[in-house]
Design an enzyme around this catalytic site. Structure first.
Site, PDB file in Angstrom:
ATOM      1  N   TYR A 129      -2.321  -1.860  10.337  1.00  0.00           N
ATOM      2  CA  TYR A 129      -2.285  -1.911   8.867  1.00  0.00           C
ATOM      3  C   TYR A 129      -0.941  -1.395   8.355  1.00  0.00           C
ATOM      4  O   TYR A 129      -0.308  -2.010   7.494  1.00  0.00           O
ATOM      5  CB  TYR A 129      -3.443  -1.060   8.324  1.00  0.00           C
ATOM      6  CG  TYR A 129      -3.643  -1.138   6.831  1.00  0.00           C
ATOM      7  CD1 TYR A 129      -4.419  -2.145   6.271  1.00  0.00           C
ATOM      8  CD2 TYR A 129      -3.081  -0.192   5.980  1.00  0.00           C
ATOM      9  CE1 TYR A 129      -4.632  -2.210   4.893  1.00  0.00           C
ATOM     10  CE2 TYR A 129      -3.282  -0.243   4.606  1.00  0.00           C
ATOM     11  CZ  TYR A 129      -4.061  -1.251   4.068  1.00  0.00           C
ATOM     12  OH  TYR A 129      -4.259  -1.309   2.706  1.00  0.00           O
TER      13      TYR A 129
ATOM     14  N   SER B 200       0.866  -1.187   0.000  1.00  0.00           N
ATOM     15  CA  SER B 200       0.000   0.000   0.000  1.00  0.00           C
ATOM     16  C   SER B 200       0.900   1.233   0.000  1.00  0.00           C
ATOM     17  O   SER B 200       2.086   1.135   0.360  1.00  0.00           O
ATOM     18  CB  SER B 200      -0.839  -0.017   1.284  1.00  0.00           C
ATOM     19  OG  SER B 200      -1.488   1.218   1.485  1.00  0.00           O
TER      20      SER B 200
HETATM   21  P1  NAD Z   1     -11.572  -6.086  -0.293  1.00  0.00           P
HETATM   22  O1  NAD Z   1     -12.181  -6.044   1.062  1.00  0.00           O
HETATM   23  O2  NAD Z   1     -12.413  -5.891  -1.488  1.00  0.00           O
HETATM   24  O3  NAD Z   1     -10.743  -7.416  -0.484  1.00  0.00           O
HETATM   25  C1  NAD Z   1     -10.081  -8.049   0.563  1.00  0.00           C
HETATM   26  C2  NAD Z   1     -10.058  -9.507   0.238  1.00  0.00           C
HETATM   27  O4  NAD Z   1      -9.405 -10.207   1.293  1.00  0.00           O
HETATM   28  C3  NAD Z   1     -11.460 -10.098   0.099  1.00  0.00           C
HETATM   29  O5  NAD Z   1     -11.485 -11.007  -0.976  1.00  0.00           O
HETATM   30  C4  NAD Z   1     -11.648 -10.804   1.426  1.00  0.00           C
HETATM   31  O6  NAD Z   1     -12.553 -11.881   1.317  1.00  0.00           O
HETATM   32  C5  NAD Z   1     -10.238 -11.288   1.658  1.00  0.00           C
HETATM   33  N1  NAD Z   1      -9.995 -11.673   3.024  1.00  0.00           N
HETATM   34  C6  NAD Z   1     -10.205 -10.985   4.173  1.00  0.00           C
HETATM   35  N2  NAD Z   1      -9.910 -11.725   5.241  1.00  0.00           N
HETATM   36  C7  NAD Z   1      -9.491 -12.932   4.763  1.00  0.00           C
HETATM   37  C8  NAD Z   1      -9.057 -14.117   5.380  1.00  0.00           C
HETATM   38  N3  NAD Z   1      -9.003 -14.264   6.715  1.00  0.00           N
HETATM   39  N4  NAD Z   1      -8.720 -15.158   4.573  1.00  0.00           N
HETATM   40  C9  NAD Z   1      -8.796 -15.069   3.223  1.00  0.00           C
HETATM   41  N5  NAD Z   1      -9.195 -13.950   2.596  1.00  0.00           N
HETATM   42  C10 NAD Z   1      -9.541 -12.897   3.361  1.00  0.00           C
HETATM   43  O7  NAD Z   1     -10.393  -5.010  -0.252  1.00  0.00           O
HETATM   44  P2  NAD Z   1      -9.355  -4.504  -1.363  1.00  0.00           P
HETATM   45  O8  NAD Z   1      -9.384  -3.042  -1.298  1.00  0.00           O
HETATM   46  O9  NAD Z   1      -9.544  -5.192  -2.647  1.00  0.00           O
HETATM   47  O10 NAD Z   1      -7.983  -4.951  -0.689  1.00  0.00           O
HETATM   48  C11 NAD Z   1      -7.141  -5.920  -1.237  1.00  0.00           C
HETATM   49  C12 NAD Z   1      -5.722  -5.657  -0.802  1.00  0.00           C
HETATM   50  O11 NAD Z   1      -5.291  -4.388  -1.330  1.00  0.00           O
HETATM   51  C13 NAD Z   1      -5.554  -5.563   0.714  1.00  0.00           C
HETATM   52  O12 NAD Z   1      -4.339  -6.177   1.093  1.00  0.00           O
HETATM   53  C14 NAD Z   1      -5.471  -4.071   0.956  1.00  0.00           C
HETATM   54  O13 NAD Z   1      -4.768  -3.742   2.104  1.00  0.00           O
HETATM   55  C15 NAD Z   1      -4.749  -3.615  -0.300  1.00  0.00           C
HETATM   56  N6  NAD Z   1      -4.899  -2.195  -0.596  1.00  0.00           N
HETATM   57  C16 NAD Z   1      -6.138  -1.674  -0.858  1.00  0.00           C
HETATM   58  C17 NAD Z   1      -6.237  -0.314  -1.137  1.00  0.00           C
HETATM   59  C18 NAD Z   1      -7.548   0.305  -1.475  1.00  0.00           C
HETATM   60  O14 NAD Z   1      -7.614   1.538  -1.564  1.00  0.00           O
HETATM   61  N7  NAD Z   1      -8.613  -0.454  -1.692  1.00  0.00           N
HETATM   62  C19 NAD Z   1      -5.108   0.493  -1.128  1.00  0.00           C
HETATM   63  C20 NAD Z   1      -3.884  -0.073  -0.831  1.00  0.00           C
HETATM   64  C21 NAD Z   1      -3.782  -1.421  -0.576  1.00  0.00           C
END
Ligand code: NAD
Length: 261
Positions: free
Chosen positions: A156, A143
């Protein structure tokens, strides 16, 4: 050498991929020809339907495997059950926002387990498979918060910085092999994870939704635009290409200029 991106015959395992960025990356890797293993901790019809939809749309093999990324043995079992793992995308992640003195210990433990330790376990299980296959890509979804900090996101930010360190170590341990390890550092991407933060942030700042998006979330994102899951899928696909053979141990920011500030 022609730098086309053809991942036919490669298997990509994407943790936390039944929504958001993970699903976006899975769709793009499938378009490039990779067989796909989707994952989350649920085992719903909808999860398996996503895999079927990807297979129908692209002609690749796509499966959904349930595994809870908060549990080390399940992380390792996911890779074993996949049977092959040429491309490992460590993406599963959760968030919790609170000042450090009030930060619930169980949330700290869960975030460190899901956002950081899971990548250690999957990487440990996948590297021997990549070595046997003679090729591999580890792509960790960190991130902008893996490179900078904000208040109230202690777990986080610790996990996302940690995963950058794990990425560098993975890269050094595989440096002389045809395996690379990199971290993608997205800024704000409008996914369910971000969507779920909007109501609390509206309350905290006493602002409407639009103001929260523009003045709080995208305050540090100079482009004033969210990154998209397709852009992240494209970045991951590029990191799997021959053009990226010498890109290892680094971070690729997809953050609209956030970390340039
Ligand atoms: P999201 O909530 O749509 O996706 C998260 C995913 O992780 C989901 O598929 C969820 O089912 C899965 N998950 C959660 N707990 C779990 C567990 N115990 N076992 C297996 N799977 C699990 O969120 P996102 O925004 O798509 O985030 C995905 C990644 O990207 C994360 O690591 C997040 O930190 C990172 N990220 C997101 C952003 C953003 O702005 N959305 C920015 C930077 C980094």
């Amino acid at each position: 050498m022609a730098y086309t991106i053809d991942l036919t015959g490669k298997t990509a395992v994407i943790t936390g991929s039944n929504s958001g960025i993970g699903l976006g990356i899975a769709r793009m890797l499938a378009q490039a020809g990779a067989d796909i293993v989707l994952n989350s901790f649920t085992d719903d019809e909808a999860d398996h339907a996503l895999a079927a939809e990807i297979a129908d749309a692209t002609g690749v093999t796509a499966r959904y495997i349930k595994a809870d990324m908060s549990k080390g043995p399940e992380c390792r079992k996911l890779i074993e059950e996949a049977g092959a793992c040429d491309i490992l995308i460590n993406n599963a992640g959760i968030q919790h926002v609170a000042p450090i003195p009030e930060f619930p210990v169980e949330k700290w433990d869960a975030i460190i387990a899901i956002n950081l330790s899971s990548a250690f376990h999957t990487t440990a299980a996948a590297l021997p498979m990549m070595r046997r296959a003679g090729w591999g890509r580890v792509i960790n979804i960190s991130s902008a918060h893996g490179l900078t900090a904000s208040p109230y996101k202690a777990a986080y930010i610790a996990a996302k910085h940690g995963i950058v360190g794990l990425t560098k170590t993975t890269a050094l341990e595989t440096a002389e092999e045809p395996i690379t390890a990199n971290a993608i550092c997205p800024g704000y991407v409008l996914t369910p994870l971000v969507e779920s933060q909007i109501p609390d942030t509206m309350k905290e700042y006493d602002m409407d939704r639009e103001s929260v998006i523009r003045d709080v979330m995208l305050k540090r994102q100079p482009s004033k635009d969210f990154a998209t899951v397709e852009q992240l899928g494209g970045t991951a696909t590029f990191l799997c290409s021959a053009a990226a053979d010498q890109i290892t141990g680094t971070t690729v920011s997809v953050d609209g200029g956030w970390t340039a500030l």
